[in-house]
Design a protein around this motif. Structure first.
Motif, PDB file in Angstrom:
ATOM      1  N   ILE A   1       0.830  -1.203   0.000  1.00 29.94           N
ATOM      2  CA  ILE A   1       0.000   0.000   0.000  1.00 29.94           C
ATOM      3  C   ILE A   1       0.862   1.249   0.000  1.00 29.94           C
ATOM      4  O   ILE A   1       1.797   1.372   0.805  1.00 29.94           O
ATOM      5  N   ASP A   2       0.561   2.152  -0.924  1.00 28.86           N
ATOM      6  CA  ASP A   2       1.192   3.470  -0.923  1.00 28.86           C
ATOM      7  C   ASP A   2       0.417   4.328   0.070  1.00 28.86           C
ATOM      8  O   ASP A   2      -0.749   4.654  -0.157  1.00 28.86           O
ATOM      9  N   GLU A   3       1.031   4.675   1.194  1.00 28.50           N
ATOM     10  CA  GLU A   3       0.331   5.384   2.258  1.00 28.50           C
ATOM     11  C   GLU A   3      -0.171   6.766   1.818  1.00 28.50           C
ATOM     12  O   GLU A   3      -1.166   7.264   2.321  1.00 28.50           O
ATOM     13  N   GLU A   4       0.525   7.363   0.867  1.00 29.57           N
ATOM     14  CA  GLU A   4       0.132   8.704   0.433  1.00 29.57           C
ATOM     15  C   GLU A   4      -1.052   8.675  -0.519  1.00 29.57           C
ATOM     16  O   GLU A   4      -2.009   9.444  -0.381  1.00 29.57           O
ATOM     17  N   THR A   5      -1.031   7.776  -1.491  1.00 36.06           N
ATOM     18  CA  THR A   5      -2.082   7.743  -2.516  1.00 36.06           C
ATOM     19  C   THR A   5      -3.094   6.619  -2.308  1.00 36.06           C
ATOM     20  O   THR A   5      -4.135   6.612  -2.957  1.00 36.06           O
ATOM     21  N   GLN A   6      -2.785   5.672  -1.444  1.00 32.99           N
ATOM     22  CA  GLN A   6      -3.602   4.479  -1.197  1.00 32.99           C
ATOM     23  C   GLN A   6      -3.670   3.563  -2.425  1.00 32.99           C
ATOM     24  O   GLN A   6      -4.551   2.711  -2.522  1.00 32.99           O
ATOM     25  N   ALA A   7      -2.738   3.768  -3.368  1.00 30.40           N
ATOM     26  CA  ALA A   7      -2.630   2.834  -4.482  1.00 30.40           C
ATOM     27  C   ALA A   7      -2.072   1.514  -3.970  1.00 30.40           C
ATOM     28  O   ALA A   7      -1.446   1.458  -2.903  1.00 30.40           O
ATOM     29  N   ILE A   8      -2.293   0.437  -4.692  1.00 26.93           N
ATOM     30  CA  ILE A   8      -1.772  -0.867  -4.306  1.00 26.93           C
ATOM     31  C   ILE A   8      -0.882  -1.415  -5.419  1.00 26.93           C
ATOM     32  O   ILE A   8      -1.107  -1.164  -6.605  1.00 26.93           O
ATOM     33  N   PHE A   9       0.155  -2.139  -5.010  1.00 32.68           N
ATOM     34  CA  PHE A   9       1.136  -2.682  -5.933  1.00 32.68           C
ATOM     35  C   PHE A   9       1.487  -4.098  -5.488  1.00 32.68           C
ATOM     36  O   PHE A   9       1.003  -4.588  -4.486  1.00 32.68           O
ATOM     37  N   GLY A  10       2.379  -4.714  -6.245  1.00 36.83           N
ATOM     38  CA  GLY A  10       2.930  -5.984  -5.821  1.00 36.83           C
ATOM     39  C   GLY A  10       2.461  -7.169  -6.633  1.00 36.83           C
ATOM     40  O   GLY A  10       1.689  -7.052  -7.593  1.00 36.83           O
ATOM     41  N   ASP A  11       2.949  -8.338  -6.214  1.00 35.99           N
ATOM     42  CA  ASP A  11       2.677  -9.579  -6.941  1.00 35.99           C
ATOM     43  C   ASP A  11       1.179  -9.869  -7.043  1.00 35.99           C
ATOM     44  O   ASP A  11       0.706 -10.332  -8.075  1.00 35.99           O
ATOM     45  N   GLY A  12       0.436  -9.591  -5.975  1.00 39.56           N
ATOM     46  CA  GLY A  12      -0.998  -9.872  -6.003  1.00 39.56           C
ATOM     47  C   GLY A  12      -1.719  -9.122  -7.099  1.00 39.56           C
ATOM     48  O   GLY A  12      -2.598  -9.667  -7.792  1.00 39.56           O
ATOM     49  N   VAL A  13      -1.344  -7.862  -7.293  1.00 36.42           N
ATOM     50  CA  VAL A  13      -1.966  -7.042  -8.346  1.00 36.42           C
ATOM     51  C   VAL A  13      -1.550  -7.551  -9.723  1.00 36.42           C
ATOM     52  O   VAL A  13      -2.377  -7.651 -10.644  1.00 36.42           O
ATOM     53  N   ASN A  14      -0.278  -7.885  -9.873  1.00 40.80           N
ATOM     54  CA  ASN A  14       0.212  -8.383 -11.163  1.00 40.80           C
ATOM     55  C   ASN A  14      -0.482  -9.680 -11.560  1.00 40.80           C
ATOM     56  O   ASN A  14      -0.859  -9.872 -12.725  1.00 40.80           O
ATOM     57  N   VAL A  15      -0.654 -10.578 -10.592  1.00 38.22           N
ATOM     58  CA  VAL A  15      -1.300 -11.858 -10.894  1.00 38.22           C
ATOM     59  C   VAL A  15      -2.765 -11.648 -11.269  1.00 38.22           C
ATOM     60  O   VAL A  15      -3.273 -12.288 -12.203  1.00 38.22           O
TER      61      VAL A  15
END
Length: 295
Positions: free
Chosen positions: A107-121
């Protein structure tokens, strides 16, 4: 400081054939996309307790605390999209692929965007879904298969771009013999425009589908101001000429014993035998021909 992580159910969606749709009509496609984003995607996701992370152009990313809620929302959205697309010509329909995965996100604390393997999959699983369909990972299947009315059809193992391990996917489909729930009550707030001219004079009206849903007896087109919901002031239009109604989520028109008749694309409509209407249809009321278009 290490980035914050959490376990989430990730829903990723993308529009199939976006380039083709834009080439066929940019303004129309953008208008339809804005309509479904505002009237289908956001209400369905947020109403189920999910969070819209991002909507960019033809793609949607959302996050849920519950895998069951994510899958149920994906089903709900595709049912609503089927109703929406049923009002459009085939070449204009918006067919989204949806992928759902359960995994860790950053979690990007500033924008609340999400990243990582879970999103890619989730994105890779989405690309393996059928247009208008839903595909999920094994992790999602394992925790939801006994809690929803739909079944999971084994889609096999796949090697996905930039994912080192193979992905086992499942296609979400109605269980054999099971009655699927309807979302007729959730038809989007689509507006259809009826426009035409006769002897140089413009005629027409706008139909909001949610208004029609609230009227089980339909909405009347006619010449009489006090008897009609939509007034067409012309001598060939009867006082109560025709009726618009929704049946099984589809827009239809029924003639009301008018003097000069009602027709859709040249086919006459009769009392008790309504004809289906959709964007692109030509509706004739008396001598007035109206083109049906979406907003």
């Amino acid at each position: 400081m290490s980035p914050r992580r959490r376990l989430s159910a990730i829903l990723h969606a993308d529009l199939s054939g976006f380039v083709r749709l834009m080439e066929g009509g940019e303004d129309r496609t953008v208008g339809h996309l804005k309509s479904v984003q505002a009237d289908i995607w956001r209400p369905a996701i947020e109403g189920a307790g999910g969070r819209v992370v991002n909507i960019v152009g033809d793609s949607v990313l959302a996050e849920f605390d519950s895998a069951v809620a994510a899958v149920a929302t994906a089903i709900d959205i595709q049912e609503r999209m089927a109703h929406f697309n049923g009002m459009l010509d085939e070449e204009c329909r918006l067919m989204f692929r949806i992928g759902v995965h359960l995994g860790e996100v950053i979690i990007d604390e500033e924008t609340q965007a999400i990243f990582g393997d879970g999103v890619n999959v989730a994105a890779r699983i989405q690309s393996l879904a059928e247009p208008g369909g839903i595909a999920v990972s094994r992790a999602v299947r394992d925790v939801t298969e006994l809690q929803i009315e739909y079944g999971f059809v084994d889609g096999g193992e796949h090697q996905a771009k930039n994912v080192s391990r193979s992905l086992q996917i499942y296609h979400v489909q109605p269980r054999s013999g099971a009655a699927t729930r309807t979302t007729t009550s959730a038809v989007p707030r689509l507006t259809l425009r009826f426009r035409g001219t006769l002897a140089g004079r413009p005629y027409g009206f706008d139909l909001a589908i949610d208004r029609l849903m609230a009227r089980h007896d339909g909405l009347v087109i006619g010449r009489a101001l006090d008897q009609s919901d939509f007034v067409l002031s012309h001598s060939t239009v009867s006082r109560r000429h025709a009726r618009l109604l929704l049946a099984d989520g589809r827009l239809q028109i029924e003639d009301l014993n008018s003097t000069n008749g009602t027709a859709v694309d040249g086919e006459p409509a009769h009392p008790g035998k309504p004809l289906m209407l959709q964007a692109g249809s030509k509706l004739k009321i008396g001598d007035i021909e109206l083109a049906v278009g979406g907003v």
